[in-house]
Design an enzyme around this catalytic site. Structure first.
Site, mmCIF file in Angstrom:
data_model
loop_
_atom_site.group_PDB
_atom_site.id
_atom_site.type_symbol
_atom_site.label_atom_id
_atom_site.label_comp_id
_atom_site.label_asym_id
_atom_site.label_seq_id
_atom_site.Cartn_x
_atom_site.Cartn_y
_atom_site.Cartn_z
ATOM 1 N N ARG A 232 -17.767 -9.796 0.643
ATOM 2 C CA ARG A 232 -18.528 -9.569 -0.577
ATOM 3 C C ARG A 232 -20.016 -9.630 -0.245
ATOM 4 O O ARG A 232 -20.507 -10.643 0.250
ATOM 5 C CB ARG A 232 -18.183 -10.632 -1.631
ATOM 6 C CG ARG A 232 -19.069 -10.544 -2.853
ATOM 7 C CD ARG A 232 -18.765 -11.615 -3.900
ATOM 8 N NE ARG A 232 -19.671 -11.460 -5.018
ATOM 9 C CZ ARG A 232 -20.416 -12.435 -5.540
ATOM 10 N NH1 ARG A 232 -20.359 -13.658 -5.053
ATOM 11 N NH2 ARG A 232 -21.228 -12.198 -6.538
ATOM 12 N N HIS B 246 -27.541 -9.140 -7.699
ATOM 13 C CA HIS B 246 -27.490 -10.577 -7.401
ATOM 14 C C HIS B 246 -28.925 -11.119 -7.445
ATOM 15 O O HIS B 246 -29.532 -11.401 -6.407
ATOM 16 C CB HIS B 246 -26.835 -10.814 -6.032
ATOM 17 C CG HIS B 246 -26.380 -12.233 -5.801
ATOM 18 N ND1 HIS B 246 -25.078 -12.566 -5.500
ATOM 19 C CD2 HIS B 246 -27.052 -13.403 -5.818
ATOM 20 C CE1 HIS B 246 -24.965 -13.880 -5.330
ATOM 21 N NE2 HIS B 246 -26.162 -14.411 -5.517
ATOM 22 N N GLU C 53 -23.407 -14.019 -11.744
ATOM 23 C CA GLU C 53 -23.875 -15.186 -12.505
ATOM 24 C C GLU C 53 -25.012 -14.927 -13.479
ATOM 25 O O GLU C 53 -26.110 -15.473 -13.330
ATOM 26 C CB GLU C 53 -24.318 -16.290 -11.538
ATOM 27 C CG GLU C 53 -23.215 -16.807 -10.653
ATOM 28 C CD GLU C 53 -23.650 -18.033 -9.847
ATOM 29 O OE1 GLU C 53 -24.835 -18.402 -9.881
ATOM 30 O OE2 GLU C 53 -22.792 -18.632 -9.192
ATOM 31 N N ASN D 244 -17.099 -17.842 -9.692
ATOM 32 C CA ASN D 244 -17.754 -18.735 -8.739
ATOM 33 C C ASN D 244 -17.523 -20.162 -9.196
ATOM 34 O O ASN D 244 -17.739 -20.492 -10.367
ATOM 35 C CB ASN D 244 -19.269 -18.486 -8.703
ATOM 36 C CG ASN D 244 -19.627 -17.150 -8.071
ATOM 37 O OD1 ASN D 244 -18.753 -16.426 -7.589
ATOM 38 N ND2 ASN D 244 -20.900 -16.816 -8.078
ATOM 39 N N TYR E 123 -18.153 -24.292 -7.820
ATOM 40 C CA TYR E 123 -18.640 -25.200 -6.785
ATOM 41 C C TYR E 123 -18.367 -26.670 -7.089
ATOM 42 O O TYR E 123 -18.100 -27.450 -6.191
ATOM 43 C CB TYR E 123 -20.158 -25.055 -6.600
ATOM 44 C CG TYR E 123 -20.579 -23.776 -5.919
ATOM 45 C CD1 TYR E 123 -20.776 -22.606 -6.647
ATOM 46 C CD2 TYR E 123 -20.783 -23.737 -4.547
ATOM 47 C CE1 TYR E 123 -21.169 -21.430 -6.023
ATOM 48 C CE2 TYR E 123 -21.184 -22.566 -3.916
ATOM 49 C CZ TYR E 123 -21.368 -21.420 -4.648
ATOM 50 O OH TYR E 123 -21.757 -20.272 -4.021
ATOM 51 N N GLU F 179 -17.024 -16.906 -5.101
ATOM 52 C CA GLU F 179 -17.791 -17.906 -4.345
ATOM 53 C C GLU F 179 -17.185 -19.286 -4.545
ATOM 54 O O GLU F 179 -16.832 -19.668 -5.663
ATOM 55 C CB GLU F 179 -19.256 -18.008 -4.832
ATOM 56 C CG GLU F 179 -20.123 -16.834 -4.491
ATOM 57 C CD GLU F 179 -21.551 -16.968 -5.047
ATOM 58 O OE1 GLU F 179 -22.042 -18.110 -5.186
ATOM 59 O OE2 GLU F 179 -22.150 -15.930 -5.336
HETATM 60 C C1 GBH Z 1 -24.571 -19.694 -6.402
HETATM 61 O O1 GBH Z 1 -24.824 -20.196 -7.683
HETATM 62 C C2 GBH Z 1 -25.353 -18.395 -6.205
HETATM 63 O O2 GBH Z 1 -24.600 -17.305 -6.683
HETATM 64 C C3 GBH Z 1 -25.710 -18.148 -4.756
HETATM 65 O O3 GBH Z 1 -26.650 -17.124 -4.668
HETATM 66 C C4 GBH Z 1 -26.216 -19.437 -4.129
HETATM 67 O O4 GBH Z 1 -26.612 -19.238 -2.815
HETATM 68 C C5 GBH Z 1 -25.112 -20.466 -4.212
HETATM 69 O O5 GBH Z 1 -24.902 -20.741 -5.548
HETATM 70 C C6 GBH Z 1 -25.408 -21.792 -3.524
HETATM 71 O O6 GBH Z 1 -26.560 -22.394 -4.018
HETATM 72 O O7 GBH Z 1 -31.424 -26.702 -8.493
HETATM 73 O O8 GBH Z 1 -30.404 -28.574 -9.620
HETATM 74 O O9 GBH Z 1 -31.570 -26.867 -10.894
HETATM 75 C C7 GBH Z 1 -24.141 -21.379 -8.063
HETATM 76 C C8 GBH Z 1 -24.693 -21.879 -9.391
HETATM 77 C C9 GBH Z 1 -26.825 -22.262 -10.368
HETATM 78 C C10 GBH Z 1 -25.924 -23.834 -8.837
HETATM 79 C C11 GBH Z 1 -28.215 -22.859 -10.172
HETATM 80 C C12 GBH Z 1 -27.290 -24.429 -8.651
HETATM 81 C C13 GBH Z 1 -29.418 -24.861 -9.672
HETATM 82 C C14 GBH Z 1 -29.268 -26.338 -9.876
HETATM 83 N N1 GBH Z 1 -26.010 -22.435 -9.190
HETATM 84 N N2 GBH Z 1 -28.081 -24.261 -9.842
HETATM 85 S S1 GBH Z 1 -30.779 -27.193 -9.708
#
Ligand code: GBH
Length: 506
Positions: A104, A149, A194, A335, A337, A404
């Protein structure tokens, strides 16, 4: 049916069965079905570099990191990043080494259309992605392509970016160029990555373009992105599906949101939070009724009124738009995490108006949950299973591709913590599929390589391959997790113990 179409057909419908006879009856390993696909994910701005090379136009992250270096913790930017623009052969060779079946990646809008508009197409941008696609094809890796993206052409930002309704039309034009140019090769498309993240963090917060206007511009952005998604899906359906085939979806981020206590109030608050964070974009597309989640509509309408606005700050769709957007998917890109706890908020949360104030909940994580190198990311594998089941129950079990899932840890090749993270999340996923019946067809690890992590610069490393940013050729080296993941991708099974794949990384 040509080869690629056939390949995708198998991937999505009959679940592509390249790996058969993975196990015998005495084998006690946890194994995914034969057709389940493993892949890895990246995004253009985070890996390509070559920001102003060969006719590429400026993107909002180029402008933002150049104008505000202080916004990125290590004052870095994506000017060079992983230099993937120059490393097609090398990178695809590594992908092949991983034994995965799909890759991807995203296309940089301003590399294809330097001004964002369709009247001028940059041939070298086309050449680059064609080369990448050809190399993937030679290596039997299926491309899964994200159209957007986070990297809007700067020229379109000058028009207000996603707050301007006309952006939907421009996105349709861009999508048309992509489908016309790459539609023969690419059969699995994601319109957006996202929207919650780039609308809330970009228009409601301080990520590019840094509008910092939560409760207003975030909702405008979301509204136009949903319209844009619906319009592109309908165009694809009407004009391309028959001709070139393929599947189109959207990627949404869903952290699991668990009530902090068993109180009725907190249960309710967690459900409200799910509707705001995930339902905002999922409900209009994936629910039976369409449109924004009713709770979001009523809370923002009431709050707006109380604050003296004649109009709700959350825009209204026309009935035609509701219909156009509802059901605009062939699959869901998900996605996932991490997990948060949710408590009922007592009114007046932070700035007013704002997204957080409208939602009226408090979000936090447990101190005991294992930490990673990202402050927002704790290791909570059971949340993955819960998130998947919530999707199954609320949206009639849509066909889902995990676009993701991943984790950041400190530099180094012996990343046993990353191996543990992947293994535990894959176990949760396996349970969601085989015990709960969630329809998940594949999984992509984020990320293939260490890369530019937005406002975290290069300080957070998510890669299966480590990138040495000091070395002139940005050397990539396999981590232990790359070996682990290769084993998983090739066998379709999780090893019984980590000795199964232990390998000397020195
Ligand atoms: C993904 O988002 C993105 O799609 C990708 O591009 C990125 O590299 C990956 O995460 C890993 O970071 O900084 O505490 O304010 C996941 C969702 C949304 C999680 C924004 C982190 C910021 C939190 N992300 N969020 S903070």
């Amino acid at each position: 049916m040509n080869f690629i179409y056939f390949h995708c057909f198998i991937l999505f419908i009959s679940l592509h069965g390249v790996i058969s006879n993975r196990r015998n009856v005495l084998d006690s390993r946890i194994c995914f079905a034969d057709g389940f696909s493993f892949g890895v994910a990246t995004a253009s701005y985070q890996i390509e570099g070559a920001w102003n090379v060969s006719g590429k136009g400026e993107g909002i992250w180029d402008r933002y990191t150049h104008a505000h270096p202080e916004i990125v913790v290590d004052r870095s930017n994506g000017d060079v990043a992983d230099g993937s623009y120059y490393k097609v052969k090398k990178d695809v060779a590594l992908l092949r080494e991983l034994g995965i079946s799909f890759y991807r990646f995203s296309i940089a809008w301003s590399r294809i259309l330097p001004n964002g508009l369709s009247n001028y197409v940059n041939e070298d941008g086309i050449r680059y992605y064609k080369e990448l696609l050809a190399e993937l094809r030679r290596n039997h890796i299926t491309p899964v392509v994200t159209m957007y993206h986070f990297d809007l052409p700067q020229s379109l930002q000058e028009l207000g970016g996603w707050t301007n309704p006309i952006m939907a039309e421009y996105f349709v034009d861009y999508a048309r160029v992509l489908l016309d140019t790459f539609g023969d090769e690419v059969k699995i498309w994601l319109t957006f990555n996202e929207p919650y993240t780039f609308c809330e963090d970009g228009y409601g917060g301080i990520e590019a373009p840094g509008a910092n206007s939560s409760g207003f511009e975030d909702y405008m952005c979301g509204h136009n992105v949903l319209r844009a998604h619906g319009m592109v899906y309908r165009m694809f359906d009407k004009e391309y599906r028959k001709k070139i085939g393929g599947h189109m979806g959207i990627t949404l981020d869903f952290s699991w949101l668990e009530p902090a206590t068993t109180s009725e109030e907190d249960q309710q608050a967690a459900e409200t939070a799910r509707q705001f964070y995930f339902g905002w974009f999922a409900h209009p597309i994936f629910s039976k009724s369409g449109d924004y989640p009713p709770i979001m509509r009523s809370m923002i309408d009431a709050n707006s009124k109380r604050q003296g606005f004649y109009h709700s700050r959350l825009p209204y769709f026309t009935p035609e738009e509701v219909k156009m957007i509802r059901g605009a998917y062939d699959f869901l890109g998900l996605n996932h995490y991490t997990t948060y706890l949710i408590k009922h908020g007592s009114r007046r949360l932070g700035v007013q108006p704002s997204f957080v104030d409208d939602m009226n909940v408090i979000k936090f994580q447990k101190d005991e949950w294992p930490k990673t190198n990202s402050s927002w990311l704790k290791v909570v594998p059971w949340g993955f299973r819960k998130a998947l089941n919530w999707v199954r129950l609320n949206y009639r079990n849509p066909k889902t591709l995990i676009t993701e899932n991943g984790v950041s840890f400190e530099r180094g090749l012996r990343d046993t913590k990353r191996v543990n993270y992947i293994d535990s999340y894959l176990r949760a996923l396996h349970t969601a599929i085989h015990q709960d019946g969630c329809l998940v067809v594949g999984y992509a690890y984020w990320s293939f390589l260490d890369n530019f992590e937005w406002t975290r610069g290069f300080s957070e490393r998510f890669g299966l391959f480590e990138v040495d940013y000091q070395s002139p050729n940005l050397t990539r080296t396999a981590r232990l997790s790359a070996k682990y993941y290769t084993n998983v991708a090739k066998t379709g099974c999780l090893p019984n113990n980590f000795a199964d794949y232990t390998y000397n990384t020195d």
